[in-house]
Design a protein around this motif. Structure first.
Motif, PDB file in Angstrom:
ATOM      1  N   ARG A  20       0.821  -1.211   0.000  1.00  0.00           N
ATOM      2  CA  ARG A  20       0.000   0.000   0.000  1.00  0.00           C
ATOM      3  C   ARG A  20       0.853   1.259   0.000  1.00  0.00           C
ATOM      4  NH1 ARG A  20      -2.966   0.382   4.974  1.00  0.00           N
ATOM      5  NH2 ARG A  20      -3.889   2.203   3.970  1.00  0.00           N
ATOM      6  N   GLY A  21       2.173   1.101   0.181  1.00  0.00           N
ATOM      7  CA  GLY A  21       3.054   2.262   0.189  1.00  0.00           C
ATOM      8  C   GLY A  21       3.227   2.893   1.552  1.00  0.00           C
ATOM      9  N   VAL A  22       2.734   2.226   2.605  1.00  0.00           N
ATOM     10  CA  VAL A  22       2.863   2.755   3.970  1.00  0.00           C
ATOM     11  C   VAL A  22       4.147   2.157   4.562  1.00  0.00           C
ATOM     12  CG1 VAL A  22       1.646   3.131   6.154  1.00  0.00           C
ATOM     13  CG2 VAL A  22       0.337   2.688   4.070  1.00  0.00           C
ATOM     14  N   SER A  54      13.588  -7.333   3.288  1.00  0.00           N
ATOM     15  CA  SER A  54      14.434  -7.092   2.116  1.00  0.00           C
ATOM     16  C   SER A  54      13.585  -6.682   0.917  1.00  0.00           C
ATOM     17  CB  SER A  54      15.243  -8.352   1.790  1.00  0.00           C
ATOM     18  OG  SER A  54      15.980  -8.176   0.593  1.00  0.00           O
ATOM     19  N   GLN A  55      12.493  -7.398   0.710  1.00  0.00           N
ATOM     20  CA  GLN A  55      11.634  -7.098  -0.437  1.00  0.00           C
ATOM     21  C   GLN A  55      11.031  -5.705  -0.341  1.00  0.00           C
ATOM     22  OE1 GLN A  55       9.695 -11.374  -0.535  1.00  0.00           O
ATOM     23  NE2 GLN A  55       9.140 -10.286  -2.385  1.00  0.00           N
ATOM     24  N   ILE A  56      10.523  -5.342   0.837  1.00  0.00           N
ATOM     25  CA  ILE A  56       9.874  -4.032   0.932  1.00  0.00           C
ATOM     26  C   ILE A  56      10.912  -2.914   0.929  1.00  0.00           C
ATOM     27  CG2 ILE A  56       7.970  -5.088   2.207  1.00  0.00           C
ATOM     28  CD1 ILE A  56       8.844  -3.339   4.606  1.00  0.00           C
ATOM     29  N   GLU A 155      -0.309 -15.543 -18.726  1.00  0.00           N
ATOM     30  CA  GLU A 155      -1.440 -16.444 -18.475  1.00  0.00           C
ATOM     31  C   GLU A 155      -1.670 -16.652 -16.978  1.00  0.00           C
ATOM     32  OE1 GLU A 155      -3.083 -20.936 -19.602  1.00  0.00           O
ATOM     33  OE2 GLU A 155      -1.182 -20.219 -20.443  1.00  0.00           O
ATOM     34  N   TYR A 156      -0.597 -16.941 -16.258  1.00  0.00           N
ATOM     35  CA  TYR A 156      -0.739 -17.170 -14.818  1.00  0.00           C
ATOM     36  C   TYR A 156      -1.178 -15.897 -14.093  1.00  0.00           C
ATOM     37  CZ  TYR A 156       1.559 -21.725 -15.209  1.00  0.00           C
ATOM     38  OH  TYR A 156       1.866 -23.022 -15.513  1.00  0.00           O
ATOM     39  N   ALA A 157      -0.644 -14.760 -14.506  1.00  0.00           N
ATOM     40  CA  ALA A 157      -0.999 -13.494 -13.865  1.00  0.00           C
ATOM     41  C   ALA A 157      -2.475 -13.185 -14.038  1.00  0.00           C
ATOM     42  CB  ALA A 157      -0.145 -12.363 -14.431  1.00  0.00           C
ATOM     43  N   GLU A 158      -3.002 -13.504 -15.198  1.00  0.00           N
ATOM     44  CA  GLU A 158      -4.409 -13.241 -15.490  1.00  0.00           C
ATOM     45  C   GLU A 158      -5.318 -14.232 -14.786  1.00  0.00           C
ATOM     46  OE1 GLU A 158      -6.985 -10.786 -16.599  1.00  0.00           O
ATOM     47  OE2 GLU A 158      -5.277 -10.534 -17.938  1.00  0.00           O
ATOM     48  N   GLN A 159      -4.950 -15.497 -14.791  1.00  0.00           N
ATOM     49  CA  GLN A 159      -5.802 -16.533 -14.223  1.00  0.00           C
ATOM     50  C   GLN A 159      -5.838 -16.490 -12.708  1.00  0.00           C
ATOM     51  OE1 GLN A 159      -4.539 -20.325 -15.764  1.00  0.00           O
ATOM     52  NE2 GLN A 159      -5.487 -20.022 -17.767  1.00  0.00           N
ATOM     53  N   GLY A 160      -4.738 -16.076 -12.074  1.00  0.00           N
ATOM     54  CA  GLY A 160      -4.626 -16.121 -10.623  1.00  0.00           C
ATOM     55  C   GLY A 160      -5.845 -15.616  -9.877  1.00  0.00           C
ATOM     56  N   PRO A 161      -6.289 -14.368 -10.032  1.00  0.00           N
ATOM     57  CA  PRO A 161      -5.467 -13.336 -10.673  1.00  0.00           C
ATOM     58  C   PRO A 161      -4.405 -12.817  -9.703  1.00  0.00           C
ATOM     59  CG  PRO A 161      -7.524 -12.368  -9.939  1.00  0.00           C
ATOM     60  CD  PRO A 161      -7.589 -13.833  -9.568  1.00  0.00           C
ATOM     61  N   TYR A 162      -3.335 -12.302 -10.285  1.00  0.00           N
ATOM     62  CA  TYR A 162      -2.265 -11.695  -9.497  1.00  0.00           C
ATOM     63  C   TYR A 162      -2.054 -10.270 -10.011  1.00  0.00           C
ATOM     64  CZ  TYR A 162      -1.121 -16.500  -8.066  1.00  0.00           C
ATOM     65  OH  TYR A 162      -1.156 -17.782  -7.571  1.00  0.00           O
ATOM     66  N   PRO A 163      -2.947  -9.338  -9.660  1.00  0.00           N
ATOM     67  CA  PRO A 163      -2.843  -7.985 -10.233  1.00  0.00           C
ATOM     68  C   PRO A 163      -1.548  -7.261  -9.893  1.00  0.00           C
ATOM     69  CG  PRO A 163      -4.428  -8.050  -8.420  1.00  0.00           C
ATOM     70  CD  PRO A 163      -4.085  -9.460  -8.735  1.00  0.00           C
ATOM     71  N   ILE A 164      -0.983  -7.534  -8.713  1.00  0.00           N
ATOM     72  CA  ILE A 164       0.259  -6.860  -8.332  1.00  0.00           C
ATOM     73  C   ILE A 164       1.405  -7.289  -9.237  1.00  0.00           C
ATOM     74  CG2 ILE A 164       2.007  -6.796  -6.502  1.00  0.00           C
ATOM     75  CD1 ILE A 164      -0.325  -6.705  -4.501  1.00  0.00           C
ATOM     76  N   PHE A 165       1.559  -8.600  -9.422  1.00  0.00           N
ATOM     77  CA  PHE A 165       2.611  -9.088 -10.312  1.00  0.00           C
ATOM     78  C   PHE A 165       2.321  -8.708 -11.760  1.00  0.00           C
ATOM     79  CE2 PHE A 165       2.728 -12.701  -7.017  1.00  0.00           C
ATOM     80  CZ  PHE A 165       3.535 -11.954  -6.169  1.00  0.00           C
ATOM     81  N   ALA A 205      -4.478   0.377  -2.995  1.00  0.00           N
ATOM     82  CA  ALA A 205      -3.894   0.171  -4.322  1.00  0.00           C
ATOM     83  C   ALA A 205      -2.461  -0.301  -4.137  1.00  0.00           C
ATOM     84  CB  ALA A 205      -3.920   1.476  -5.126  1.00  0.00           C
ATOM     85  N   TYR A 206      -1.891  -0.860  -5.202  1.00  0.00           N
ATOM     86  CA  TYR A 206      -0.495  -1.289  -5.180  1.00  0.00           C
ATOM     87  C   TYR A 206       0.361  -0.066  -5.489  1.00  0.00           C
ATOM     88  CZ  TYR A 206       3.770  -3.702  -6.728  1.00  0.00           C
ATOM     89  OH  TYR A 206       5.073  -4.112  -6.898  1.00  0.00           O
ATOM     90  N   HIS A 207       0.860   0.565  -4.459  1.00  0.00           N
ATOM     91  CA  HIS A 207       1.512   1.862  -4.566  1.00  0.00           C
ATOM     92  C   HIS A 207       2.695   1.859  -5.529  1.00  0.00           C
ATOM     93  CE1 HIS A 207       2.873   5.808  -3.169  1.00  0.00           C
ATOM     94  NE2 HIS A 207       4.095   5.302  -3.126  1.00  0.00           N
TER      95      HIS A 207
END
Length: 249
Positions: A20-22, A54-56, A155-165, A205-207
């Motif tokens: 979220r960007g926080v 590490s990721q954030i 395909e995987y991103a759409e089917q998941g769905p994985y909107p962030i990725f 939202a995905y900041h």
């Protein structure tokens, strides 16, 4: 139901806050979770928390800090030898190396992570690795290889769905199109990235993805989409979480 330790809850809360960007609240939750894991001598939980941190930190541009955490997460992954811990840590090592322009390390670590993740088939982890590899090849001016990585994402991103990725992948694609001088294709990709990253609308939202897409659209002289704002009436109120109060307990 399976009992989930408080440290793990805090670590996952921090990860969501980062999306979220926080970032300040995200780091506070993650660092608290790591301390709890350390106090319980839970080295697996400590490693998980450090991989998440590490990721954030990478999302917030703190790449040297992220690199150190990724190295610690890799060492801690050997505690219980859970495959996903190794995959996550290797991805973090490769991703931070990429952003620090250490292409040799990025190449080795990201391909190592990809090999391991495909052996156990964890889709969400594989998507992140493929997107990082696409950006790796883009930065090396190997557009065809970059596009090939993304071809395995759609395909995987759409089917998941994985909107962030999906948003991250589209932002990489937009940059590939910019590099190739394909302005219309770049605008189309960045616009779709913005739409995917919007999710339910700010503050949910995905900041990182949203800001990247907005930046690309502005650089291209294109309009930023006007999307429906977050409608709180459609959701139950989110509980208030006071990390400072929890630390005092």
């Amino acid at each position: 139901k399976e009992y989930i330790p408080k440290s793990t809850n805090l670590e996952r809360l921090g990860f969501v806050q980062a999306y979220r960007g926080v970032y300040d609240e995200a780091k506070k939750a993650l660092k608290f979770g790591i301390r709890l894991a350390v106090n319980k001598n839970d080295k697996q939980g400590e490693g998980l928390g450090k991989a998440f941190l590490s990721q954030i930190s990478s999302l917030n541009g703190e790449y040297q800090f992220a690199k150190a955490l990724a190295g610690e997460a890799w060492e801690l992954a050997a505690t219980q030898r859970l495959e996903r811990d190794f995959i996550r840590a290797a991805y973090c090592q490769g991703n931070t190396a990429l952003h620090l322009n250490d292409f040799k390390t990025a190449d080795e670590r990201l391909h190592h992570a990809l090999k391991r993740v495909r052996a156990v088939q964890v889709v969400e982890d594989e998507l992140q690795i493929l997107i990082a590899l696409a950006e790796f090849y883009r930065r090396k001016n190997e557009a065809q290889k970059a596009r090939a990585q993304l071809d395995d994402v759609w395909e995987y991103a759409e089917q998941g769905p994985y909107p962030i990725f999906h948003a991250d992948a589209l932002n990489v694609l937009a940059q590939i199109e910019i590099d190739a001088g394909n302005q219309d294709a770049a605008i189309a990709a960045a616009t779709k990235a913005y739409q995917k990253a919007w999710c339910d609308g700010p503050p949910y939202a995905y900041h990182y993805g949203l800001q990247n897409a907005k930046r690309l659209l502005e650089e291209l002289g294109a309009a930023v989409p006007e999307l429906l704002p977050f409608d709180a009436s459609k959701f139950e109120p989110m509980p208030e979480v006071d990390i400072d109060a929890m630390e005092d307990e």
